[in-house]
Design a protein around this motif. Structure first.
Motif: not given
Length: 118
Positions: A95-118
């Motif tokens: 919603x805030x364009x490039x200002x939201x990219x840090x939030x996207x990075x956190x979500x993606x990193x959290x997802x891949x951390x979860x995938x690594x734990x499976x």
């Protein structure tokens, strides 16, 4: 990344390139449907004469952009459906364009951390 086509078109139509310094800028100020994406202007301000040196790319026309978006949707729809069906699709609305990219990075990193734990 989910951004309505109208906003994508508006932002692409606002792209500018400075012929003098080579800078890339965006003059479009989006305030629509919850999206707040201010212009991306040089900081510090460009010393170049923007009225002369800031130009649009030749292919930045509404028709060309709309055609590319239609192709994008056609080509990615089967992939999106597949990953939604197996529960592996991540949707994100910047919603805030490039200002939201840090939030996207956190979500993606959290997802891949979860995938690594499976």
């Amino acid at each position: 990344i989910d951004v309505p086509d109208k906003i994508c078109v508006d932002k692409v139509l606002g792209r500018r390139i400075c012929r003098q310094c080579g800078g890339n800028f965006n003059i479009t100020d989006v305030h629509d449907d919850g999206f707040i994406m201010p212009p991306t202007l040089p900081n510090p301000p460009c010393e170049c004469d923007k009225s002369v040196n800031w130009v649009k790319r030749e292919d930045d026309s509404k028709d060309i952009i709309s055609s590319r978006l239609a192709d994008f949707h056609l080509q990615t729809a089967p992939i999106i459906r597949h990953y939604e069906r197996i529960g592996e699709m991540l949707h994100f609305r910047p919603y805030r364009g490039i200002q939201d990219m840090d939030e996207l990075e956190k979500i993606v990193m959290k997802y891949f951390d979860w995938v690594d734990d499976v």
